[in-house]
Design a protein around this motif. Structure first.
Motif, PDB file in Angstrom:
ATOM      1  N   THR A 174       0.827  -1.202   0.000  1.00 11.97           N
ATOM      2  CA  THR A 174       0.000   0.000   0.000  1.00 11.97           C
ATOM      3  C   THR A 174       0.862   1.253   0.000  1.00 11.97           C
ATOM      4  N   LEU A 175       1.960   1.222   0.749  1.00 13.91           N
ATOM      5  CA  LEU A 175       2.886   2.351   0.746  1.00 13.91           C
ATOM      6  C   LEU A 175       3.426   2.616  -0.654  1.00 13.91           C
ATOM      7  N   LEU A 176       3.753   1.555  -1.382  1.00 16.11           N
ATOM      8  CA  LEU A 176       4.238   1.718  -2.748  1.00 16.11           C
ATOM      9  C   LEU A 176       3.172   2.367  -3.632  1.00 16.11           C
ATOM     10  N   CYS A 177       1.912   1.953  -3.448  1.00 13.81           N
ATOM     11  CA  CYS A 177       0.816   2.548  -4.236  1.00 13.81           C
ATOM     12  C   CYS A 177       0.702   4.040  -3.968  1.00 13.81           C
ATOM     13  N   PHE A 178       0.733   4.428  -2.694  1.00 11.90           N
ATOM     14  CA  PHE A 178       0.580   5.846  -2.369  1.00 11.90           C
ATOM     15  C   PHE A 178       1.832   6.634  -2.739  1.00 11.90           C
ATOM     16  N   ARG A 189       2.397  13.851  12.450  1.00 15.83           N
ATOM     17  CA  ARG A 189       2.218  13.180  13.740  1.00 15.83           C
ATOM     18  C   ARG A 189       0.780  12.731  13.930  1.00 15.83           C
ATOM     19  N   SER A 190      -0.164  13.584  13.536  1.00 19.57           N
ATOM     20  CA  SER A 190      -1.581  13.217  13.651  1.00 19.57           C
ATOM     21  C   SER A 190      -1.903  12.006  12.780  1.00 19.57           C
ATOM     22  N   GLN A 191      -1.357  11.976  11.575  1.00 20.19           N
ATOM     23  CA  GLN A 191      -1.600  10.842  10.683  1.00 20.19           C
ATOM     24  C   GLN A 191      -0.945   9.573  11.221  1.00 20.19           C
ATOM     25  N   TRP A 192       0.207   9.694  11.854  1.00 14.82           N
ATOM     26  CA  TRP A 192       0.861   8.523  12.433  1.00 14.82           C
ATOM     27  C   TRP A 192      -0.002   7.916  13.544  1.00 14.82           C
ATOM     28  N   VAL A 193      -0.608   8.780  14.351  1.00 17.22           N
ATOM     29  CA  VAL A 193      -1.454   8.283  15.450  1.00 17.22           C
ATOM     30  C   VAL A 193      -2.695   7.592  14.898  1.00 17.22           C
ATOM     31  N   SER A 194      -3.415   8.274  13.995  1.00 16.83           N
ATOM     32  CA  SER A 194      -4.646   7.693  13.461  1.00 16.83           C
ATOM     33  C   SER A 194      -4.348   6.450  12.626  1.00 16.83           C
ATOM     34  N   GLY A 195      -3.263   6.459  11.857  1.00 16.08           N
ATOM     35  CA  GLY A 195      -2.908   5.292  11.061  1.00 16.08           C
ATOM     36  C   GLY A 195      -2.518   4.111  11.913  1.00 16.08           C
ATOM     37  N   GLY A 196      -1.792   4.381  13.002  1.00  9.63           N
ATOM     38  CA  GLY A 196      -1.430   3.289  13.894  1.00  9.63           C
ATOM     39  C   GLY A 196      -2.644   2.627  14.511  1.00  9.63           C
ATOM     40  N   MET A 197      -3.668   3.435  14.826  1.00  5.69           N
ATOM     41  CA  MET A 197      -4.882   2.869  15.409  1.00  5.69           C
ATOM     42  C   MET A 197      -5.768   2.205  14.355  1.00  5.69           C
ATOM     43  N   LEU A 198      -6.012   2.913  13.244  1.00  7.38           N
ATOM     44  CA  LEU A 198      -6.982   2.435  12.256  1.00  7.38           C
ATOM     45  C   LEU A 198      -6.471   1.257  11.434  1.00  7.38           C
ATOM     46  N   ALA A 242      -2.667   9.772   3.876  1.00  6.04           N
ATOM     47  CA  ALA A 242      -2.788   8.321   3.879  1.00  6.04           C
ATOM     48  C   ALA A 242      -1.423   7.649   3.829  1.00  6.04           C
ATOM     49  N   PHE A 243      -0.483   8.232   3.088  1.00  4.54           N
ATOM     50  CA  PHE A 243       0.869   7.669   3.036  1.00  4.54           C
ATOM     51  C   PHE A 243       1.468   7.586   4.432  1.00  4.54           C
ATOM     52  N   HIS A 244       1.317   8.653   5.211  1.00  3.94           N
ATOM     53  CA  HIS A 244       1.886   8.652   6.556  1.00  3.94           C
ATOM     54  C   HIS A 244       1.099   7.739   7.498  1.00  3.94           C
ATOM     55  N   LEU A 291       2.482   4.378   6.708  1.00  2.00           N
ATOM     56  CA  LEU A 291       3.852   4.277   7.208  1.00  2.00           C
ATOM     57  C   LEU A 291       3.831   3.844   8.675  1.00  2.00           C
ATOM     58  N   SER A 292       2.944   4.462   9.453  1.00  2.00           N
ATOM     59  CA  SER A 292       2.786   4.080  10.856  1.00  2.00           C
ATOM     60  C   SER A 292       2.252   2.654  10.981  1.00  2.00           C
ATOM     61  N   ALA A 293       1.254   2.314  10.153  1.00  2.00           N
ATOM     62  CA  ALA A 293       0.672   0.966  10.214  1.00  2.00           C
ATOM     63  C   ALA A 293       1.688  -0.104   9.847  1.00  2.00           C
ATOM     64  N   PHE A 294       2.558   0.189   8.873  1.00  2.00           N
ATOM     65  CA  PHE A 294       3.602  -0.765   8.500  1.00  2.00           C
ATOM     66  C   PHE A 294       4.569  -0.988   9.656  1.00  2.00           C
ATOM     67  N   ALA A 295       4.910   0.092  10.361  1.00  2.00           N
ATOM     68  CA  ALA A 295       5.797  -0.040  11.517  1.00  2.00           C
ATOM     69  C   ALA A 295       5.152  -0.916  12.593  1.00  2.00           C
ATOM     70  N   VAL A 296       3.852  -0.712  12.847  1.00  2.00           N
ATOM     71  CA  VAL A 296       3.149  -1.488  13.875  1.00  2.00           C
ATOM     72  C   VAL A 296       3.059  -2.959  13.481  1.00  2.00           C
ATOM     73  N   THR A 297       2.547  -3.235  12.288  1.00  2.00           N
ATOM     74  CA  THR A 297       2.350  -4.629  11.879  1.00  2.00           C
ATOM     75  C   THR A 297       3.675  -5.339  11.625  1.00  2.00           C
ATOM     76  N   GLY A 298       4.667  -4.608  11.100  1.00  2.00           N
ATOM     77  CA  GLY A 298       5.979  -5.218  10.897  1.00  2.00           C
ATOM     78  C   GLY A 298       6.615  -5.631  12.208  1.00  2.00           C
ATOM     79  N   LEU A 299       6.490  -4.777  13.222  1.00  2.00           N
ATOM     80  CA  LEU A 299       7.037  -5.116  14.535  1.00  2.00           C
ATOM     81  C   LEU A 299       6.317  -6.325  15.129  1.00  2.00           C
TER      82      LEU A 299
END
Length: 303
Positions: free
Chosen positions: A42-46, A64-73, A180-182, A185-193
């Motif tokens: 998805t990151l590549l698409c965006f 920072r706001s997008q990182w928080v919402s992306g990490g949760m959503l 959405a890209f950011h 980015l946060s979601a990839f960090a969460v799921t990758g970890l």
């Protein structure tokens, strides 16, 4: 009819395929690995969209706001949901738990935004919840199985509710594509970890079905559906946006009947109609009405 009036219906149709995509893809790898691959693609698409469209880059505060919402959503919610399904929680139970989101979102948005539903809108919410329950009871039944799986599903409910409210109240300002890209980015960090911590050494059994589930999840859900959701949150009341999700279990049940030959009883069909009626009541109620404030607070505001 406004040009954007079709957006919620396309969003609901796409969002309802999420459970189906999980059922198709999870037999071939762990839930966090599936999501980490999905987020990377998805990151590549965006990134491609950003290179082509060159939207305004968000400020550090917006990122920072997008990182928080992306990490949760996208990271937390989907991680919990996929883990619950992988642990054996029926999709029906997961859908029923997620069916509480519109009510929870409406209650919390009242406190955060100083807005409230009309009596007819609350009735619509109640009908939507009742219709959701009938869909589940009339299709696959509800089994509370393993406690860990149910806890993951409940955690997903809290995360998608919190992420939706945060995105509405704090996630504005950024261009949808750059934002959405950011988020991803946060979601990839969460799921990758999570994949590294809990699924290291597990292999992916690549197959045509897995590739299809992955491609559909990336293009139709993570790209198109999320862009539509962000547009809806920008343009509409958050409670109304959540109300559309009452239609998701019914559409999911229909897909399961068509694709997996699962039973769709008259009770489930009645639930689909009831949930649709509930959504109609919420949408007919107009925008939220501002909640009345105490007289003392009004005087303080004037003073």
């Amino acid at each position: 009819m406004r040009a954007s009036s079709w957006i919620p219906w396309v969003f609901v149709a796409l969002w309802s395929t999420g459970f189906t995509g999980a059922k198709l893809g999870l037999p071939y790898c762990g839930p966090f690995t599936f999501l980490a691959i999905r987020m990377a693609l998805t990151l590549l698409c965006f990134a491609g969209l950003i290179a082509a469209l060159r939207p305004a880059w968000p400020t550090l505060a917006q990122m920072r706001s997008q990182w928080v919402s992306g990490g949760m959503l996208h990271g937390g919610y989907l991680g919990c949901l996929f883990a619950a399904i992988k642990l054996g929680v029926p999709a029906g139970l997961a859908a029923l738990i997620m069916g509480l989101q519109p009510l929870l979102t409406a209650l919390l948005s009242m406190g955060l935004g100083g807005q409230r539903f009309s009596a007819g809108q609350w009735l619509g919410m109640a009908l939507g919840l009742a219709g959701t329950a009938l869909v589940i009871l009339g299709s696959k039944g509800v089994s509370f199985g393993g406690g860990a799986g149910a806890a993951f599903a409940a955690g997903g409910l809290l995360l998608i509710t919190g992420g939706t409210l945060y995105q509405k109240h704090r996630g504005g300002g950024a261009h949808p594509i750059a934002g959405a890209f950011h988020q991803y980015l946060s979601a990839f960090a969460v799921t990758g970890l999570l994949a590294l911590l809990f699924e290291r050494g597990q292999s992916v059994a690549w197959s045509g079905q897995f590739v299809f589930a992955l491609a559909w999840s990336v293009l139709m859900l993570s790209v198109l559906a999320i862009l539509l959701l962000m547009r809806m949150l920008r343009d509409g009341d958050v409670g109304k946006v959540a109300a559309y999700l009452y239609l998701v279990p019914g559409l999911t049940a229909i897909q399961a009947w068509l694709l997996f030959d699962e039973r769709l009883s008259p009770l489930a069909m009645g639930g689909i109609v009831l949930a649709a009626a509930g959504v109609a009541l919420v949408l007919r109620g107009g925008r939220f009405r501002p909640a009345a404030r105490p007289a003392g607070q009004m005087k303080a505001d004037k003073g």
